[in-house]
Write a protein that holds these residues in place. Structure first.
Motif, mmCIF file in Angstrom:
data_model
loop_
_atom_site.group_PDB
_atom_site.id
_atom_site.type_symbol
_atom_site.label_atom_id
_atom_site.label_comp_id
_atom_site.label_asym_id
_atom_site.label_seq_id
_atom_site.Cartn_x
_atom_site.Cartn_y
_atom_site.Cartn_z
ATOM 1 N N ARG A 44 0.829 -1.216 0.000
ATOM 2 C CA ARG A 44 0.000 0.000 0.000
ATOM 3 C C ARG A 44 0.856 1.255 0.000
ATOM 4 O O ARG A 44 1.906 1.303 0.627
ATOM 5 N N PHE A 45 0.327 2.260 -0.678
ATOM 6 C CA PHE A 45 0.970 3.567 -0.732
ATOM 7 C C PHE A 45 -0.112 4.623 -0.607
ATOM 8 O O PHE A 45 -1.120 4.585 -1.318
ATOM 9 N N ASP A 46 0.089 5.549 0.291
ATOM 10 C CA ASP A 46 -0.850 6.658 0.498
ATOM 11 C C ASP A 46 -0.131 7.940 0.094
ATOM 12 O O ASP A 46 0.904 8.278 0.680
ATOM 13 N N ILE A 55 3.472 -2.683 3.961
ATOM 14 C CA ILE A 55 3.211 -4.080 3.630
ATOM 15 C C ILE A 55 2.318 -4.594 4.739
ATOM 16 O O ILE A 55 2.649 -4.492 5.923
ATOM 17 N N VAL A 56 1.164 -5.120 4.339
ATOM 18 C CA VAL A 56 0.160 -5.561 5.304
ATOM 19 C C VAL A 56 -0.099 -7.050 5.116
ATOM 20 O O VAL A 56 -0.360 -7.503 3.995
ATOM 21 N N TRP A 70 3.425 -3.101 8.333
ATOM 22 C CA TRP A 70 4.771 -2.553 8.454
ATOM 23 C C TRP A 70 4.863 -1.327 7.569
ATOM 24 O O TRP A 70 4.531 -1.384 6.394
ATOM 25 N N VAL A 71 5.310 -0.211 8.148
ATOM 26 C CA VAL A 71 5.474 1.042 7.409
ATOM 27 C C VAL A 71 6.959 1.368 7.408
ATOM 28 O O VAL A 71 7.606 1.364 8.460
ATOM 29 N N PHE A 72 7.480 1.639 6.225
ATOM 30 C CA PHE A 72 8.908 1.953 6.115
ATOM 31 C C PHE A 72 9.143 2.791 4.867
ATOM 32 O O PHE A 72 8.248 2.929 4.028
ATOM 33 N N PRO A 73 10.343 3.372 4.719
ATOM 34 C CA PRO A 73 10.597 4.276 3.597
ATOM 35 C C PRO A 73 10.496 3.583 2.240
ATOM 36 O O PRO A 73 11.014 2.478 2.044
ATOM 37 N N ARG A 74 9.845 4.258 1.322
ATOM 38 C CA ARG A 74 9.745 3.749 -0.050
ATOM 39 C C ARG A 74 11.141 3.596 -0.658
ATOM 40 O O ARG A 74 11.409 2.636 -1.382
ATOM 41 N N ALA A 75 12.042 4.504 -0.328
ATOM 42 C CA ALA A 75 13.415 4.437 -0.843
ATOM 43 C C ALA A 75 14.135 3.170 -0.365
ATOM 44 O O ALA A 75 14.967 2.622 -1.087
ATOM 45 N N GLY A 86 19.101 -1.486 4.752
ATOM 46 C CA GLY A 86 18.331 -1.450 5.988
ATOM 47 C C GLY A 86 19.170 -1.830 7.184
ATOM 48 O O GLY A 86 20.049 -2.685 7.092
ATOM 49 N N THR A 87 18.898 -1.176 8.305
ATOM 50 C CA THR A 87 19.617 -1.485 9.536
ATOM 51 C C THR A 87 18.681 -1.568 10.727
ATOM 52 O O THR A 87 19.084 -1.948 11.802
ATOM 53 N N GLY A 88 17.433 -1.219 10.549
ATOM 54 C CA GLY A 88 16.484 -1.181 11.660
ATOM 55 C C GLY A 88 15.527 -2.350 11.652
ATOM 56 O O GLY A 88 15.927 -3.496 11.487
ATOM 57 N N ASP A 89 14.249 -2.024 11.778
ATOM 58 C CA ASP A 89 13.210 -3.052 11.857
ATOM 59 C C ASP A 89 12.937 -3.731 10.528
ATOM 60 O O ASP A 89 12.384 -4.827 10.496
ATOM 61 N N VAL A 90 13.271 -3.073 9.417
ATOM 62 C CA VAL A 90 13.021 -3.646 8.096
ATOM 63 C C VAL A 90 14.313 -3.632 7.296
ATOM 64 O O VAL A 90 14.998 -2.610 7.214
ATOM 65 N N ARG A 91 14.615 -4.783 6.703
ATOM 66 C CA ARG A 91 15.789 -4.915 5.834
ATOM 67 C C ARG A 91 15.340 -5.570 4.541
ATOM 68 O O ARG A 91 14.480 -6.444 4.551
#
Length: 133
Positions: A44-46, A55-56, A70-75, A86-91
């Motif tokens: 999803r993108f708003d 990503i749901v 999960w919400v994270f940067p599109r980049a 990635g280094t945080g919650d999403v890689r």
């Protein structure tokens, strides 16, 4: 009389409203088991949050019985299709030429999920197209 009626837009003028984007995808949960489990996911993108993607995963996959979003940067998603990022919650990283892996970290553990790169690229193209209309 409204301002729109008095001053209608010029012929061929485009409106500047951006559209939300949603794409259904199949994700493969990666585990130690030699057989993988395919689960549905929604990308999803708003346009109100132009730098983020979501990503749901459906509620029936969650122990709490709620959607797992999960919400994270599109980049981050875009960069991860070509190089580990990635280094945080999403890689995100490429896995061969046609797959990408998204790794989600939470206090409950780590989920490793594989997507077709073509689906992710199509989704990203649609997100950029939606904000440039």
């Amino acid at each position: 009389m409204s301002a729109t009626a008095e001053n209608p837009p010029a012929a061929g003028a485009a409106t500047a409203t951006a559209a939300a984007v949603e794409e259904r995808a199949r994700a493969r949960v990666i585990t130690d088991d030699p057989f993988y489990r395919t689960v549905p996911a929604f990308l999803r993108f708003d346009p109100d949050e132009p730098l983020a993607v979501r990503i749901v995963f459906p509620a029936d996959l969650s122990p709490e019985g709620t959607d797992n979003e999960w919400v994270f940067p599109r980049a981050l998603l875009e960069a991860g299709l070509v190089t580990p990022t990635g280094t945080g919650d999403v890689r995100v990283w490429p896995c061969g030429r046609v797959q990408a892996v998204v790794e989600f970290h939470s206090p409950e553990g780590v989920a490793v999920v594989q997507f077709d790169i073509a689906v992710l690229r199509r989704f990203l193209r649609r997100t950029y197209a939606s904000v440039t209309r």
